[in-house]
Design a protein around this motif. Structure first.
Motif, PDB file in Angstrom:
ATOM      1  N   HIS A  99      25.259 -22.997   3.103  1.00 25.45           N
ATOM      2  CA  HIS A  99      25.949 -22.070   2.264  1.00 25.45           C
ATOM      3  C   HIS A  99      25.094 -22.096   0.954  1.00 25.45           C
ATOM      4  N   LYS A 100      23.954 -21.143   0.742  1.00 32.89           N
ATOM      5  CA  LYS A 100      23.274 -21.345  -0.056  1.00 32.89           C
ATOM      6  C   LYS A 100      23.639 -21.318  -1.637  1.00 32.89           C
ATOM      7  N   VAL A 101      25.033 -20.471  -1.807  1.00 30.22           N
ATOM      8  CA  VAL A 101      25.320 -20.392  -3.318  1.00 30.22           C
ATOM      9  C   VAL A 101      25.879 -21.846  -3.832  1.00 30.22           C
ATOM     10  N   LEU A 102      26.371 -22.638  -2.897  1.00 28.97           N
ATOM     11  CA  LEU A 102      26.801 -23.907  -3.169  1.00 28.97           C
ATOM     12  C   LEU A 102      25.737 -24.827  -3.557  1.00 28.97           C
ATOM     13  N   LEU A 103      24.580 -24.820  -2.848  1.00 28.18           N
ATOM     14  CA  LEU A 103      23.360 -25.535  -2.801  1.00 28.18           C
ATOM     15  C   LEU A 103      22.820 -25.167  -4.237  1.00 28.18           C
ATOM     16  N   LEU A 104      22.705 -23.827  -4.498  1.00 31.79           N
ATOM     17  CA  LEU A 104      22.098 -23.219  -5.890  1.00 31.79           C
ATOM     18  C   LEU A 104      22.921 -23.823  -7.119  1.00 31.79           C
ATOM     19  N   SER A 105      24.263 -23.666  -6.986  1.00 27.10           N
ATOM     20  CA  SER A 105      24.966 -24.151  -7.986  1.00 27.10           C
ATOM     21  C   SER A 105      24.749 -25.701  -8.266  1.00 27.10           C
ATOM     22  N   LEU A 116      15.073 -19.369 -14.538  1.00 27.80           N
ATOM     23  CA  LEU A 116      14.584 -18.128 -14.110  1.00 27.80           C
ATOM     24  C   LEU A 116      13.693 -18.019 -12.912  1.00 27.80           C
ATOM     25  N   THR A 117      12.912 -18.989 -12.521  1.00 30.04           N
ATOM     26  CA  THR A 117      12.386 -18.912 -11.207  1.00 30.04           C
ATOM     27  C   THR A 117      13.379 -19.235 -10.237  1.00 30.04           C
ATOM     28  N   LEU A 118      14.355 -19.926 -10.269  1.00 34.17           N
ATOM     29  CA  LEU A 118      15.574 -20.119  -9.209  1.00 34.17           C
ATOM     30  C   LEU A 118      16.176 -18.853  -9.099  1.00 34.17           C
ATOM     31  N   ALA A 119      16.351 -18.091 -10.174  1.00 35.27           N
ATOM     32  CA  ALA A 119      17.289 -17.198 -10.011  1.00 35.27           C
ATOM     33  C   ALA A 119      16.322 -15.664  -9.436  1.00 35.27           C
ATOM     34  N   VAL A 120      15.223 -15.761  -9.500  1.00 36.63           N
ATOM     35  CA  VAL A 120      14.285 -14.941  -8.684  1.00 36.63           C
ATOM     36  C   VAL A 120      14.003 -15.120  -7.392  1.00 36.63           C
ATOM     37  N   ALA A 121      13.632 -16.525  -6.962  1.00 32.70           N
ATOM     38  CA  ALA A 121      13.593 -16.853  -5.878  1.00 32.70           C
ATOM     39  C   ALA A 121      14.965 -16.952  -4.777  1.00 32.70           C
ATOM     40  N   PRO A 129      18.349 -14.895  -4.344  1.00 39.05           N
ATOM     41  CA  PRO A 129      19.089 -13.941  -4.787  1.00 39.05           C
ATOM     42  C   PRO A 129      20.366 -14.393  -4.537  1.00 39.05           C
ATOM     43  N   ALA A 130      20.850 -15.031  -3.676  1.00 39.75           N
ATOM     44  CA  ALA A 130      22.372 -15.402  -3.272  1.00 39.75           C
ATOM     45  C   ALA A 130      23.094 -15.805  -4.662  1.00 39.75           C
ATOM     46  N   LEU A 131      22.261 -16.572  -5.455  1.00 41.60           N
ATOM     47  CA  LEU A 131      23.154 -16.960  -6.881  1.00 41.60           C
ATOM     48  C   LEU A 131      23.363 -15.386  -7.502  1.00 41.60           C
ATOM     49  N   ARG A 132      22.225 -14.864  -7.917  1.00 45.32           N
ATOM     50  CA  ARG A 132      22.660 -13.638  -8.611  1.00 45.32           C
ATOM     51  C   ARG A 132      23.554 -12.739  -8.176  1.00 45.32           C
TER      52      ARG A 132
END
Length: 405
Positions: free
Chosen positions: A219-225, A391-396, A398-401
């Motif tokens: 679940h990418k959005v959890l990992l990204l948070s 910003l790098t994470l946000a671009v790479a 997109p699940a979080l954006r």
């Protein structure tokens, strides 16, 4: 401030208990290192005690998250809050007896942090069962504001009370405050496991902890948070350099005054952000709120590092505190809304580990960088690294954006 969740009686009880314990727990947080330093006269022992508390916190937070997904969370909260209260009573007994043993203090600290590690995932995961999903951000803002207020008021109150009533009584006040928490939890509704966890009827062990990490990885959005919080804290938390900055950069203002203001500025900013949570808690693009708030945190920290004026530096840190509050609110809301109920405890366990471990890693990183490049350059560089990495994470990713409640 967005106070809609307080209309829910069960959440209001849970939140009200936090008001009392937020200050009480900080009294113990001040009393333990003070007592260790009084016994040993060594800051090294104070640092060792911090490590003694971190290890059980990490271990039991991960395990506690799995337990919270496999048993009634209200029952788990009753057990762990009672355990923390008993530990506070033991702190009081050893202090009033004049035992003077660092080993006993470190064992009690490890016990307290173990109970807290078991308690925190269940407490945070329960919020999603008490309030509607669209109010999760507001509920997180209310809880975070109280905790940050405790971080400001608790140490100040401890400083006033120690000369008046003595060190042992701080432990006793915390124990009494925890009795209020136990009563509030007792009045909560039952919170049994749902879904597959309710059917499985199995104990939480290593396999269940590993299942939580597998769930997070898929679940990418959890990992990204979690990654977002690690970026913000590891690169951008400058507290290890506050003593050096107070002694060197801000020495003309008075070292004691400067040090106190630096440590208080971020929590004060977070409280201010929480008081105005009605301006952002209804936002639906939670991913963008996390990205924007962490970029704002990085810029504010960089501004603090570049400022040579104490009052301007305090303003930058307060702005960073506001940004940190926004980040906490929406990262917490993402964890509660994006995870299923049978996994919320384990996700909150990982969250507890990240929140506890990130600033400690930052202490090591910033301390080394401050010695090598100077305190101001290390702080500013860390702030700009936060902006670049986020910003790098946000671009790479997109699940979080794209995530919205």
């Amino acid at each position: 401030m967005d106070t809609r969740p307080l209309r829910v009686p069960a959440y209001r009880r849970l939140w009200s208990s936090t008001i009392v314990t937020a200050i009480g727990s900080q009294l113990t947080a001040v009393a333990v290192p003070k007592q260790i330093y009084d016994i040993t006269g060594s800051s090294a022992w104070v640092g060792a005690a911090s490590l003694a508390g971190l290890v059980p916190l990490v271990v039991f937070a991960l395990w506690g998250g799995a337990i919270a997904d496999h048993m009634d969370r209200r029952k788990l909260l009753l057990i762990t809050n009672s355990g923390i209260a008993v530990t506070s009573v033991l702190f009081w007994l050893q202090a009033i007896s004049g035992l003077g043993s660092v080993a006993v203090l470190m064992v009690l600290l490890a016990m307290q942090q173990a109970f807290w590690g078991l308690n925190s995932p269940a407490r945070n995961a329960s919020i999603a069962r008490l309030v509607p999903e669209e109010q999760l951000a507001a509920a997180n803002a209310l809880g975070s504001t109280v905790m940050q207020t405790g971080q400001v008021m608790g140490p100040l109150l401890a400083g006033v009370l120690i000369p008046v009533i003595g060190l042992p009584e701080l432990y006793l006040i915390d124990a009494v405050a925890l009795c209020v928490t136990v009563w509030a939890v007792y009045r909560l509704p039952a919170l049994p496991p749902l879904g597959a966890a309710a059917v499985a009827k199995k104990r939480a062990g290593v396999r269940e902890i590993v299942d939580g990490f597998r769930y997070m990885a898929t679940h990418k959005v959890l990992l990204l948070s979690f990654l977002a919080d690690i970026i913000a804290m590891v690169f951008g938390m400058p507290r290890a350099l506050f003593p050096q900055l107070a002694a060197e950069t801000y020495a003309p203002y008075g070292e004691g005054l400067a040090l106190g203001l630096l440590f208080a500025a971020i929590p004060i900013g977070a409280v201010v952000g929480g008081l105005f949570s009605g301006t952002f808690s209804r936002a639906r693009r939670h991913g963008w709120m996390v990205i924007g708030s962490i970029v704002a945190w990085g810029l504010a920290v960089a501004g603090f590092g570049l400022s040579g004026n104490l009052w301007l530096g305090v303003v930058f840190l307060a702005v960073a505190g506001v940004a940190d509050m926004v980040s906490m609110v929406f990262r917490g809301a993402i964890l509660l809304s994006a995870a299923t109920d049978e996994m919320r405890g384990r996700m909150q366990g990982v969250f507890t580990v990240v929140v506890a471990g990130g600033p400690r890693l930052a202490d090591v990183l910033h301390g080394s960088a401050g010695s090598a490049f100077g305190a101001g350059a290390a702080v500013a560089g860390g702030g700009f690294l936060v902006v670049l990495a986020m910003l790098t994470l946000a671009v790479a990713a997109p699940a979080l954006r794209r995530y919205r409640v």
